[in-house]
Write a protein that holds these residues in place. Structure first.
Motif, short mmCIF file in Angstrom:
data_model
loop_
_atom_site.label_atom_id
_atom_site.label_comp_id
_atom_site.label_asym_id
_atom_site.label_seq_id
_atom_site.Cartn_x
_atom_site.Cartn_y
_atom_site.Cartn_z
N CYS A 1 0.84 -1.20 0.00
CA CYS A 1 0.00 0.00 0.00
C CYS A 1 0.87 1.25 0.00
N GLU A 2 0.62 2.15 -0.92
CA GLU A 2 1.42 3.38 -1.02
C GLU A 2 1.12 4.35 0.11
N GLU A 3 -0.11 4.41 0.55
CA GLU A 3 -0.51 5.38 1.56
C GLU A 3 -0.19 4.88 2.96
N PRO A 4 -0.17 5.80 3.93
CA PRO A 4 0.20 5.40 5.30
C PRO A 4 -0.96 4.81 6.09
N ARG A 5 -2.11 4.60 5.44
CA ARG A 5 -3.28 4.07 6.13
C ARG A 5 -3.96 3.05 5.24
N PRO A 6 -4.71 2.11 5.85
CA PRO A 6 -5.43 1.11 5.05
C PRO A 6 -6.53 1.75 4.21
N ALA A 7 -7.20 0.93 3.41
CA ALA A 7 -8.24 1.40 2.49
C ALA A 7 -9.28 2.23 3.23
N TYR A 8 -9.69 3.33 2.60
CA TYR A 8 -10.73 4.17 3.19
C TYR A 8 -11.72 4.58 2.09
N ASP A 9 -12.82 5.15 2.52
CA ASP A 9 -13.93 5.48 1.63
C ASP A 9 -13.62 6.76 0.86
N ARG A 10 -13.12 6.62 -0.34
CA ARG A 10 -12.76 7.80 -1.13
C ARG A 10 -14.00 8.48 -1.71
N VAL A 11 -15.11 7.72 -1.82
CA VAL A 11 -16.35 8.31 -2.32
C VAL A 11 -16.85 9.41 -1.41
N HIS A 12 -16.70 9.20 -0.11
CA HIS A 12 -17.18 10.17 0.87
C HIS A 12 -16.02 10.95 1.49
N LEU A 13 -14.98 11.17 0.71
CA LEU A 13 -13.79 11.83 1.21
C LEU A 13 -14.10 13.21 1.80
N THR A 14 -15.00 13.95 1.15
CA THR A 14 -15.28 15.32 1.58
C THR A 14 -15.92 15.38 2.96
N SER A 15 -16.50 14.26 3.42
CA SER A 15 -17.12 14.28 4.75
C SER A 15 -16.08 14.54 5.85
N TYR A 16 -14.80 14.43 5.50
CA TYR A 16 -13.75 14.79 6.47
C TYR A 16 -13.93 16.23 6.94
N PHE A 17 -14.32 17.11 6.03
CA PHE A 17 -14.46 18.51 6.38
C PHE A 17 -15.74 18.80 7.16
N SER A 18 -16.63 17.81 7.26
CA SER A 18 -17.84 18.00 8.07
C SER A 18 -17.77 17.20 9.36
N GLY A 19 -16.57 16.74 9.71
CA GLY A 19 -16.39 16.14 11.02
C GLY A 19 -15.95 14.69 11.03
N SER A 20 -16.01 14.00 9.89
CA SER A 20 -15.56 12.60 9.86
C SER A 20 -14.05 12.54 10.04
N THR A 21 -13.59 11.57 10.78
CA THR A 21 -12.16 11.38 10.97
C THR A 21 -11.65 10.35 9.96
N ASP B 1 4.57 1.64 1.70
CA ASP B 1 5.67 0.91 1.04
C ASP B 1 5.20 0.44 -0.33
N PRO B 2 5.10 1.35 -1.29
CA PRO B 2 4.55 1.00 -2.60
C PRO B 2 5.50 0.14 -3.43
N ALA B 3 4.93 -0.59 -4.36
CA ALA B 3 5.72 -1.38 -5.30
C ALA B 3 6.43 -0.44 -6.27
N GLU B 4 7.69 -0.77 -6.60
CA GLU B 4 8.44 0.07 -7.52
C GLU B 4 8.93 -0.69 -8.75
N HIS B 5 8.94 -2.01 -8.70
CA HIS B 5 9.45 -2.78 -9.85
C HIS B 5 8.82 -4.16 -9.86
N ILE B 6 8.43 -4.60 -11.07
CA ILE B 6 7.90 -5.95 -11.26
C ILE B 6 8.86 -6.70 -12.18
#
Length: 841
Positions: free
Chosen positions: A39-59, A82-87
């Motif tokens: 996973c490239e990001e520092p956190r596991p999978a999250y709901d990208r569809v409702h990403l904007t709800s972060y600004f209305s109080g969602s953590t 730790d993203p993949a860089e070579h196959i």
């Protein structure tokens, strides 16, 4: 010696990657294979569809889509940041950024997409951002702390969400869209116009048909403005690029896998790449139909296809439904099927009400088959229309777009859908699969329907047995009566606190829905005096909870104008006040009509005229008649014993006393009353929510009456009451109704539903069988003592007056779409808004 388990390596842990892991777990693959996730990001999978709800109080934790313990339970090794860089396809290994080498038997690419940033000068300056990950949002939030203006490049789905986020951070925000309309992929020209009008009314500035030529920077090198393709320059402190996405296929390109001419990892119908050991799913994949799908539902279907192929099951992905339903900046937007009418000889059925921002278009074939549609401003019918696509609807298409009161009533519900109709497009769940369940949690657990974008939850609720879930809506598991008790006992005055503390788990941190927001708003308003909250319904958060009419303290009419109804207690009015009403109607060009409730209704006011009309009326001693609210409307009266030779009590005085006592009282539905001075019943008190009829010994009190389409005679609750006894019983009756009724439930249906009916009601409010009467009387006393006229309150506050404009960015400009034509020495709306196949109807 035990044979080592075959290894699956998944590159990417977004929403589609997590769905692939769940599909493997459901099929038992996690017990027969070793699974590693990079996973490239520092956190596991999250709901990208409702990403904007972060600004209305969602953590970030609220947005997580990875169930606690899921990875450990299934033995999945997750490597964050730790993203993949070579196959190395020959050696079948993947090397990550940390230098670790992971062998694989099966490799699955779920690398998603990256934001496209136009190659304009200044695009990398401090103050330029993209809108894709939680880290992007955190960076925008931090940078915006001391800024005042922001701009979004792109007016698509994510662009509008980004604009809403910037506005929520307190920035004056503009949107720049190269296409001639907003959301050009999802909506047509008419839908784009409706969306534009609504968004501009929210205070955002929109530029369409222009591109960004340069990001201008100041002496400090930071963003200070933008130069557009029309030669204009706009000031901005911050720029968010949201001009679309591109598939992340570089890793596959470097590994020699086939990719499309315009990007995307080429896959077959089973999601296999040109290497049989490598799959690609989600936004990075170029499907066999030549499309790269940017929606979550096709990604989920690809994930399941790849999981099935691993087990040799026959499942193919050859394309997907692109239907979408979203709420952008508070505006419902949906499109489904052939939304743009590309099919040969297709016909359009259109309802357009530009004043209220509602646009509905259905595309039908010459033989009546529903091919698709666009819905803007009102997408409630999306859940029913989308499954009907490809069939002939059971009613004429124009009846499916006309609003209530304009066309013939349509009773089209989920029962009209065939069992094979797909209700949840995110997880491809049919009506038959849903009706096999009995509760919403069971549906979500067994079918996953309702766990994606959420647009199908309303229809799912309608398909389930009525008794399965008595919650107010998909946001709350409680009835309105239960929510009333929660608000009252816990003294909650914030919708956000109520939703986050008592909403369904999946609804917490969200924005709520159009069912619960006005219902909760009404509860807070009815208890405002007791809770110490502001009783003004347009203050702060309360404003966002109100129904359409309450937003402007006036009734919206068919052409987008408003009607004004001043209170005339008991129907009694002086000649001087009559003259004032006539002068106001004459000076503002309003249509006048005497109502059935003994009032005078003034029709045809524009939003910006409302305060000026109110000022004239308030100066003359009038106040709001609350014709717009779920509140007390009128208390009619006959002339009573003062003038009538049959009258036995002063019905006018009593009607005035009652109307002034209960004015402004917010309730689950509107309240009407009347007082008759004798048994001849000229005021029609027995057709009212509470009616009073004079007797020689006092007053008889009737409750639960109703006129309208389903009339009901009121029931006699008590008789021969004194003035004080009458008022005390009405106080108790009204507060008990407000406390226990369902949303939008008139007293007539409430009384028939009430267990024990009239006898139980009499026991409670007359005989105090539940010991509630002192409390009910106290609640009413709080209301009476704290009543304030909403019109006068508005006029006294310049900040409150700011909302009463037709165009936020052009205060004082009249609305050119609100037009009138003469009729019988007055005016009437000039309406020509329904077109079918281009013809006006």
């Amino acid at each position: 010696m035990t044979e080592p388990l075959p290894t699956i390596v998944l590159i990417g842990h977004g929403m589609v990657g997590q769905r692939y892991l769940e599909a493997l777990a459901e099929r038992g693959v996690t017990t027969t294979h070793r699974i590693t996730v990079l996973c490239e990001e520092p956190r596991p999978a999250y709901d990208r569809v409702h990403l904007t709800s972060y600004f209305s109080g969602s953590t970030p934790e609220d947005l997580s889509m990875t169930p606690a313990g899921f990875m450990d339970e299934h033995g999945i090794a997750l490597h964050l940041d730790d993203p993949a860089e070579h196959i190395d396809r020959a050696a079948r290994t993947v090397t990550s950024r940390s230098g670790q080498v992971f062998p694989y038997d099966v490799l699955v690419l779920a690398t998603g997409s990256f934001p496209f940033v136009p190659p304009v000068p200044g695009k990398d300056a401090p103050g330029c951002f993209v809108y894709r990950t939680i880290e992007d949002l955190l960076a925008i939030e931090e940078y915006a702390k001391d800024k005042t203006t922001g701009a979004v490049v792109g007016g698509g789905l994510l662009g509008l969400e980004a604009a809403g986020a910037l506005q929520g951070l307190g920035l004056a925000t503009r949107i720049v869209e190269f296409a001639p309309r907003l959301m050009p992929v999802q909506v047509d020209e008419g839908g784009g116009a409706a969306l534009l009008r609504t968004i501009e009314s929210m205070g955002l500035t929109v530029h369409t048909g222009v591109g960004t030529q340069e990001v201008v920077t100041g002496e400090d090198g930071r963003v200070s403005g933008m130069r557009l393709s029309d030669g204009s320059t706009v000031d901005t402190d911050l720029v968010v690029f949201s001009a679309g996405v591109r598939p992340r296929d570089q890793l596959a390109r470097d590994a020699g896998l086939d990719v499309g001419e315009r990007g995307g990892i080429a896959v077959d119908a089973r999601c296999r790449t040109s290497d049989p050991h490598v799959y690609a799913i989600g936004e990075c994949a170029l499907a066999v139909d030549g499309r790269v799908y940017g929606l979550v539902a096709p990604g989920y279907e690809m994930a399941e296809t790849a999981a099935d192929d691993l087990l040799g099951r026959e499942k193919e992905f050859t394309g997907a439904d692109l239907s979408t339903k979203l709420k952008l900046l508070g505006v419902d937007v949906a499109s489904f099927g052939d939304a743009h009418g590309n099919a040969p000889d297709s016909l359009d059925v259109v309802w357009s009400d530009s004043r209220s921002g509602v646009y509905k278009k259905l595309v039908v074939s010459p033989d009546g088959v529903l091919l698709g549609g666009v819905l803007v401003g009102d997408a409630d019918s999306y859940g029913l229309l989308r499954p009907l696509t490809g069939s002939v609807p059971p009613v004429a298409p124009e009846q499916l777009v006309l609003p209530a009161g304009v066309g013939a009533p349509v009773a089209l519900g989920p029962s009209a859908l065939p069992d094979t109709a797909v209700i949840c497009s995110c997880h491809n769940v049919t009506k038959k699969a849903i009706t096999a369940c009995t509760t919403l949690p069971e549906v979500k657990k067994c079918t996953k329907a309702g766990t994606g974008c959420g647009s199908c939850v309303k229809v799912i609720g309608q398909l389930l047995p009525a008794a399965a879930d008595k919650g107010l809506c998909g946001c709350f598991p409680y009835t309105r009566a239960e929510l009333y008790e929660i608000v009252r006992t816990r003294r909650l005055t914030s919708y956000e606190l109520i939703l986050d503390g008592h909403g369904r788990p999946e609804a917490r941190g969200g924005d709520g829905c159009e069912v619960c927001k006005p219902a909760v708003g009404s509860i807070i308003a009815s208890l405002a005096a007791t809770l110490g909250a502001s009783g003004y319904v347009l203050d702060g958060e309360q404003a966002a909870l109100q129904d359409t009419n309450d937003h402007f303290l006036a009734n919206m009419q068919r052409n987008g104008s408003y009607s004004v109804v001043p209170r005339i207690p008991g129907g009694e009015i002086t000649p001087d006040k009559l003259i004032v009403i006539g002068e106001v109607a004459r000076d503002f060009g309003l249509y006048t009509k005497i109502t059935g409730g003994q009032r005078i209704d003034l029709f045809g006011a524009s939003v910006d005229q409302l305060p000026r009309i109110w000022a004239r009326l308030v100066d003359a001693g009038f106040e709001s008649g609350h014709a717009y609210g779920k509140a007390l409307r009128t208390v009619k009266s006959c002339v009573g014993q003062t003038w009538c030779r049959y009258g036995v009590q002063d019905s006018v005085r009593m009607a005035i006393d009652l109307e002034l006592r209960y004015r402004g009282l917010r309730a689950p539905h509107k309240l009407k009353s009347a007082v008759s001075g004798c048994a001849r019943e000229c005021a029609e008190a027995q057709s009212k929510d509470f009616g009073v009829i004079a007797t020689a010994s006092g007053w008889n009190l009737y409750v639960g009456g109703n006129g309208g389409a389903t009339p009901r005679h009121a029931d006699l609750l008590a008789q021969d009451l004194s003035d004080a006894e009458l008022i005390r019983l009405i106080d108790r009756f009204l507060m008990f109704y407000i406390r226990t009724a369902d949303r939008l439930e008139r007293t007539s249906t409430w009384l028939e539903r009430l267990e024990g009916g009239l006898d139980h009601l009499r026991d409670v409010v007359v005989h105090d069988s539940l010991g509630l009467c002192a409390e009910l009387e106290s609640l009413m006393a709080d209301h009476v003592a704290n009543y304030r006229d909403e019109w006068a309150e508005t006029l006294q506050d310049p900040e409150r007056l700011r909302r009463f404009v037709s165009f936020v960015n052009a205060p004082g400009a009249p609305d050119p779409t609100v037009k009138f034509v003469p009729e019988r020495d007055q005016v009437k709306p000039d309406l020509a808004v329904l077109t079918i196949g281009g013809a006006v109807r």
